[in-house]
Design a protein around this motif. Sequence first.
Motif, PDB file in Angstrom:
ATOM      1  N   LEU A  22       0.758  -1.286  -0.009  1.00  0.00           N
ATOM      2  CA  LEU A  22      -0.040   0.161  -0.059  1.00  0.00           C
ATOM      3  C   LEU A  22       1.192   1.296  -0.033  1.00  0.00           C
ATOM      4  O   LEU A  22       0.739   2.249  -0.741  1.00  0.00           O
ATOM      5  CB  LEU A  22      -0.846  -0.007   1.158  1.00  0.00           C
ATOM      6  N   TYR A  58       2.134   1.876  -3.348  1.00  0.00           N
ATOM      7  CA  TYR A  58       1.115   2.407  -4.205  1.00  0.00           C
ATOM      8  C   TYR A  58       0.778   3.815  -3.831  1.00  0.00           C
ATOM      9  O   TYR A  58       0.556   4.499  -5.009  1.00  0.00           O
ATOM     10  CB  TYR A  58      -0.124   1.749  -3.854  1.00  0.00           C
ATOM     11  N   LEU A  59       0.743   4.104  -2.724  1.00  0.00           N
ATOM     12  CA  LEU A  59       0.431   5.541  -2.473  1.00  0.00           C
ATOM     13  C   LEU A  59       1.541   6.439  -3.083  1.00  0.00           C
ATOM     14  O   LEU A  59       1.449   7.405  -3.599  1.00  0.00           O
ATOM     15  CB  LEU A  59       0.382   5.800  -0.748  1.00  0.00           C
ATOM     16  N   TYR A  89       0.373   8.833  -5.537  1.00  0.00           N
ATOM     17  CA  TYR A  89      -0.174  10.242  -4.910  1.00  0.00           C
ATOM     18  C   TYR A  89       1.121  10.774  -4.487  1.00  0.00           C
ATOM     19  O   TYR A  89       1.178  11.791  -3.758  1.00  0.00           O
ATOM     20  CB  TYR A  89      -0.879   9.913  -3.869  1.00  0.00           C
ATOM     21  N   LEU A 124       2.891  10.217  -1.951  1.00  0.00           N
ATOM     22  CA  LEU A 124       2.495  10.146  -0.337  1.00  0.00           C
ATOM     23  C   LEU A 124       3.223   9.374   0.439  1.00  0.00           C
ATOM     24  O   LEU A 124       2.726   8.827   1.428  1.00  0.00           O
ATOM     25  CB  LEU A 124       1.092   9.812  -0.330  1.00  0.00           C
ATOM     26  N   ALA A 158       3.427  10.686   4.203  1.00  0.00           N
ATOM     27  CA  ALA A 158       2.101  10.735   4.876  1.00  0.00           C
ATOM     28  C   ALA A 158       1.732   9.155   5.205  1.00  0.00           C
ATOM     29  O   ALA A 158       1.300   8.942   6.398  1.00  0.00           O
ATOM     30  CB  ALA A 158       1.324  11.360   4.064  1.00  0.00           C
ATOM     31  N   ILE A 189      -7.154   3.235  -8.578  1.00  0.00           N
ATOM     32  CA  ILE A 189      -7.506   2.020  -7.650  1.00  0.00           C
ATOM     33  C   ILE A 189      -7.902   1.310  -8.772  1.00  0.00           C
ATOM     34  O   ILE A 189      -7.775  -0.041  -9.077  1.00  0.00           O
ATOM     35  CB  ILE A 189      -7.844   1.854  -6.395  1.00  0.00           C
TER      36      ILE A 189
END
Lengths: 328, 379
Positions: free
Chosen positions: A85, A88-89, A93, A95, A98, A174
């Motif tokens: 995850l 993926y972020l 993104y 991210l 964060a 997604i």
Amino acid sequence: MRNWPEATLHVVTGKGGTGKTTIAAALAIALAKNGHRTILMEVEGRQGIAQLFDTPPLPYEERKIAVAPGGGEVWALAVDTEDALLDYLEMFYKLRRAGSALSKMGAVDFATTIAPGLGDVLLTGKACEVVKRKDKKQDNAYDYVILDAPPTGRITRFLNVNGEMSGLAKVGPIKSHADSVMAVIASDQTAIHLVTLLEEMPVQETLDGITELEENNLPVGGIFVNMTRPPQLDAAQRAMAIAGELPQQEIELDISQSGLAPTPQLMEALLSEASDHAERVDLEITELERLTQLSRPIIVLPLLPSGIDLGGLYELAAIMTASGIGGE
Amino acid sequence: MTLDIDAILTNPDKNIIVCTGSGGVGKTTTAAALGLRAAELGRNVCVLTIDPARRLAQAMGLTELDNTPRAVVGISNESNSNGSLSAMMLDMKRTFDEVVESHSDPERAEKILSNPFYQALSSSFAGTQEYMAMEKLGQLRAQSQWDLIIVDTPPSRNALDFLDAPARLGSFLDGRLIRIITAPARGAGRGIGRIAALGFGIFTNVLSKLLGAQVLADVGNFVADIDTTFGGFRERADATYALLKDAGTEFIVVAAPERDALREAAYFVERLNQDSMPLGGLILNRVQEVPETGLTQDQILAAAQKLTAEGQGPLTAALLELHAQRMEIKERQKHLAMRFTAAHPNVAVQPIPALAQDVNDLAGLRQIGEALANQGITW
């Protein structure tokens, strides 16, 4: 004839206790034969690969864990949902920072608990990313990716990410991520193999699993029949063994010739074991016939009396090669 | 140390036996065999199975998954006892539905049952099966129709899930995150400080991106509906967990003489110890028995090779090789079992010889029951 010539992604599933991880590992060695590079991935956080290859627990990092005959390499990667995850972020993104803060709050766990399908998309997505990855020369970074997948009971749901996503976001990254995963998994780039023992329960589960995969248009590969007892006796001898009609005097004579004494204990042991073995082999033959009716490639692997260690994996890999897997 | 299973099965103070272990080691068959034996020893038994093989289910007369105990026909009453055996298969969704229905008025129940998040939760969530197995166990126990309930645990990734998953799912459903995330209107972060509130803001944002706003809305509705009627999930899970720590409960760990299965068994044994839960012992299924002949594996193999080299007695050579193979398998299995015992010397171990055939009738289960109780098995 070679099986599944187009498949890069080999997914290995099976009922618990059938030796799924062992077969995935041996397959990774077999496919690496003669100079190929393969990667063995696990997704259930069990560290089964590390235990099998007798290495320290694998981090979320690709590592070389073995070599194959003829100069091949086997790599390994243990993926967990949280890492996938965060990847993926970062990818979609930007991210990552964060993301790690959120993961400290238990938020990643929370997200994948609310939407179990999300975890599966991320894990299969990671496998597909590895499948598609190119090296500097624009060749595939790995020739084959072998995924030690969840057990038969959950495999269709795990792989059928589009179905799983139906309750989730219907647009956005997604969703396109799930679509790109599906484009790999539901194509001839993928072969889904099932591991079974020749016993009623695992064979039934295999038959049910294949039906379910086919219904969802997922590409079923081969059936790996594990831990079989190679018949020591032919059909006629097995029938005699079960009926208690093996030629005792002849056997006693042979034993004397061989340098041992045909004691009652030895004779009793040999005859009762012969009958037990014959019953077991007959049962295995019946179960194998149920599988043969599916007209799919069947790869039969023996029970290794010494157990599974690294040497055992190479032994199984050699049998796979002889059965038409990899090695070209 | 050997395991005296009959002492456990006939002890009137024991009302729950939990069979646990990793997948594929024969837990369900063991649970069924224990149930049959206990019934034939005079107990009123209910076996709660999770996912039995079709023929094993048929052997016990379970033809459909209907979430209700059914009497098993064919119990022998030779010993003049008044035992009985019932068996049921767990339907986790139906069990969950019943819990919802019994705790809310029809209108609200309907609302909950049709919520998409509830439907996912009750049919495919990790941990729901364990949670519902515990819930069902609590219900059966409350019915007092049975004086012994034998539970077969779900085929989890690891055996500890049976103990941990219900509490994990319970705290998740009762948890602060689910409340804050699903009720942004209430002001995300009352009482948690502004910086954390900012974090939650990002989190909610990321979650909507990942999952879509509808999913969050469904979760929010579910939590609101459940809240007013149901009380704590966590509390329920804790109550059943307490039942497992009761002196009336006995755990039986099932394993096969394989490295992975014994490793799982070891984890479980250590956990039971740590939580002071009662452990009856370890049942080691499918061990390779080899009759004693006074000869070593090398002697047997040498004899087989001599015959083969001389081109004589191929049948006898095959029999000798078969015997030598079995000796090797047994040695490896014993080695693994000894390592387990060295680490856990106080755990009683009962080896069960491998059967040549699958078990699919009561006679087969009875035979396993006899092996379970046979303290003379030397292995």
